[in-house]
Design a protein around this motif. Structure first.
Motif, PDB file in Angstrom:
ATOM      1  N   LEU A 430      45.986  49.635  42.108  1.00 30.02           N
ATOM      2  CA  LEU A 430      44.840  50.376  42.620  1.00 30.02           C
ATOM      3  C   LEU A 430      44.498  49.979  44.059  1.00 30.02           C
ATOM      4  N   SER A 431      45.518  49.654  44.827  1.00 36.61           N
ATOM      5  CA  SER A 431      45.396  49.279  46.244  1.00 36.61           C
ATOM      6  C   SER A 431      44.440  48.115  46.462  1.00 36.61           C
ATOM      7  N   SER A 432      44.186  47.325  45.427  1.00 33.23           N
ATOM      8  CA  SER A 432      43.194  46.257  45.530  1.00 33.23           C
ATOM      9  C   SER A 432      43.725  44.888  45.119  1.00 33.23           C
ATOM     10  N   PHE A 433      44.663  44.854  44.176  1.00 33.98           N
ATOM     11  CA  PHE A 433      45.111  43.579  43.626  1.00 33.98           C
ATOM     12  C   PHE A 433      46.631  43.501  43.690  1.00 33.98           C
ATOM     13  N   PRO A 434      47.188  42.370  44.130  1.00 38.01           N
ATOM     14  CA  PRO A 434      48.647  42.215  44.059  1.00 38.01           C
ATOM     15  C   PRO A 434      49.124  42.396  42.616  1.00 38.01           C
ATOM     16  N   PHE A 435      50.185  43.154  42.459  1.00 43.75           N
ATOM     17  CA  PHE A 435      50.684  43.437  41.107  1.00 43.75           C
ATOM     18  C   PHE A 435      52.172  43.755  41.198  1.00 43.75           C
ATOM     19  N   ASP A 436      52.951  43.192  40.294  1.00 50.66           N
ATOM     20  CA  ASP A 436      54.401  43.383  40.277  1.00 50.66           C
ATOM     21  C   ASP A 436      54.748  44.561  39.361  1.00 50.66           C
ATOM     22  N   TRP A 437      54.829  45.754  39.948  1.00 52.22           N
ATOM     23  CA  TRP A 437      55.143  46.943  39.164  1.00 52.22           C
ATOM     24  C   TRP A 437      56.577  46.905  38.636  1.00 52.22           C
ATOM     25  N   LEU A 438      57.471  46.256  39.380  1.00 47.39           N
ATOM     26  CA  LEU A 438      58.847  46.170  38.900  1.00 47.39           C
ATOM     27  C   LEU A 438      58.927  45.320  37.636  1.00 47.39           C
ATOM     28  N   ALA A 439      58.193  44.207  37.634  1.00 51.65           N
ATOM     29  CA  ALA A 439      58.171  43.366  36.426  1.00 51.65           C
ATOM     30  C   ALA A 439      57.536  44.119  35.271  1.00 51.65           C
TER      31      ALA A 439
END
Length: 471
Positions: A430-439
């Motif tokens: 949500l353009s707010s928190f680092p997040f690993d979408w690949l994982a």
């Protein structure tokens, strides 16, 4: 004014939302079905309202976004005509009719800026004649058949976004309270608007049962709860409405009363504020109704009293600030067009993200093919956020897990059937928190197997670029 606004929009009209909805319409024309193998969080009218542009584009060869500009201009001209015919039936003087025409041409064509052509813009154009008719009825003036067309516009606006019922309803409720009668609820325009909303709801149930039974409940569970804190939402409505009331006091005659002819416009602005807060996203375009009617309330009285220079300058400055706010840019991704084109000519593109702006309108700008069934994994992001920020009970947890599984299953199907040769992966939630979408995707064994065919060639800012190794 309309022609100038249309020409200005030619290079800028294509935004992420419009780009995605045009792509959905093209896929529908190619045989795919909304709610079955295409998914959009908004009600079906938000998709099909752009279908004429896509159909005419295929017949004429003109890019559909340019046809959207022409369609919106025709809608604005129609709204101005309805307003003027209603004013003529009410026997308003020429000066008042002239101010109304110029004011709404500006508010509907120029003020929206970067919001031009979006769903909210089209809806606000459609419901403005209804508010105008309600304001005339507030003054006890007689109306002609223009009221019928105003009702049609209001009904369609509420079909585009149900939140606009607040904008349409508050001025009417104000008349009910004032007259101590329910008769304002049964005017011709109110009845027609209600009939269109009911008829549209019935059509959605009949024609899009999968959307109603499957996708809409997931939207309510995972997307609608994504919202800003109330403390960050209320300042804008307070400032805009307070400025409108203050300007009314400065610009109106000495005998002006707040209970006078401006009250329906202020009520519509309050309805726009309520819609902005209820949606809770704080995106500038969701404040369009609030801003348009807040500006209209004092501006319609400009003919009644000569303005002092400081008052005029202050008003123009306020309108300019509102226009800049409405056109304020959303969080942007790094430049990707040249890099993706260097990897593949007219690529088959897919994204793993919750942000519509990563893939759209990029895929149209590079003349690629969108192989996804939705614009992004938005519902999955909402479910993830709810799981991380709260402690759902077992029943809620099961629903959220089901939504996340739904997103993964469709992502898997998109990769298998669409065979994208370029995949863009986001690294933020949500353009707010680092997040690993690949994982997140690789946590599913089948998805991991499919994604193993892709290799990362570059990461640019928050975006990782993967290409099909076989290509």
């Amino acid at each position: 004014m309309l022609l100038t606004a249309g020409l200005v929009q030619i290079p800028v009209v294509l935004n992420p939302d419009l780009g995605w909805l045009l792509t959905v319409d093209e896929k529908i024309l190619d045989g795919q079905k909304l709610g079955i193998n295409l998914f959009e969080s908004n009600p079906p009218l938000s998709v099909y309202m752009y279908m004429p542009a896509v159909v005419f584009s295929r017949l004429s060869g003109i890019a559909p976004q340019f046809i959207v500009i022409a369609m919106v201009m025709v809608e604005i001209a129609g709204a101005l005509l309805i307003i003027d015919r209603a004013a003529a039936s009410a026997r308003l003087e020429a000066g008042e009719r002239g101010i109304s025409a110029w004011l709404f041409a500006f508010l509907l064509a120029v003020l929206p800026g970067a919001v031009f052509g979006q769903r909210e813009h089209i809806a606000v154009i459609a419901l403005t004649p209804f508010v105008f008719i309600t304001a005339l009825r507030w003054r006890g003036l007689s109306l002609g058949p223009a009221a019928i067309l105003a009702g049609v516009g209001a009904g369609l606006a509420m079909g585009i976004k149900p939140f606009f019922a607040l904008v349409v309803g508050l001025p009417v409720i104000l008349r009910v309270v004032r007259q101590r009668s329910l008769r304002p609820l049964f005017t011709s325009e109110a009845c027609i608007a209600a009939a269109i909303v009911v008829g549209y709801g019935a059509l959605v149930v009949v024609l899009f049962p999968a959307y109603v039974s499957t996708y809409a409940p997931m939207v309510a569970e995972a997307y609608l709860p994504i919202r800003k804190d109330l403390i960050s939402l209320v300042p804008l409505p307070i400032v805009v409405i307070a400025a409108s009331v203050a300007y009314l006091r400065f610009s109106a005659p000495s005998d002006f009363k707040m209970s006078g002819n401006s009250l329906p416009w202020l009520a519509a602005s309050v309805g726009g504020a309520a819609s902005f807060i209820v949606q809770g996203k704080a995106w500038p375009y969701t404040a369009l109704a609030l801003c348009v009617f807040a500006i209209a309330a004092p501006s319609l009285h400009l003919r009644t009293r000569p303005l002092r220079t400081p008052t005029l300058i202050g008003g123009l400055a306020a309108v300019l600030l509102i226009g800049l706010y409405l056109s304020s840019p959303a969080p942007r991704f790094p430049p990707l067009q040249g890099r993706v084109q260097a990897l593949a000519d007219q690529p088959r593109l897919l994204t793993i993200t919750d942000h519509i702006g990563l893939g759209h309108p990029l895929v149209r700008q590079i003349h690629g093919t969108w192989v996804g069934s939705s614009c992004a994994q938005l519902l999955g992001a909402g479910a993830i956020l709810r799981q991380q920020s709260a402690q759902p009970n077992p029943a809620e947890q099961a629903k959220l897990d089901g939504i996340i599984d739904f997103e993964r299953r469709h992502l898997l199907a998109d990769i298998r059937t669409g065979r994208p040769n370029v995949i863009l992966v986001d690294t933020y939630l949500l353009s707010s928190f680092p997040f690993d979408w690949l994982a997140w995707a690789n946590s599913d064994p089948e998805l991991k197997a499919e994604l193993s065919r892709y290799r990362e060639v570059e990461d640019i800012g928050r975006v990782r670029i993967f290409v099909d190794q076989s290509g």
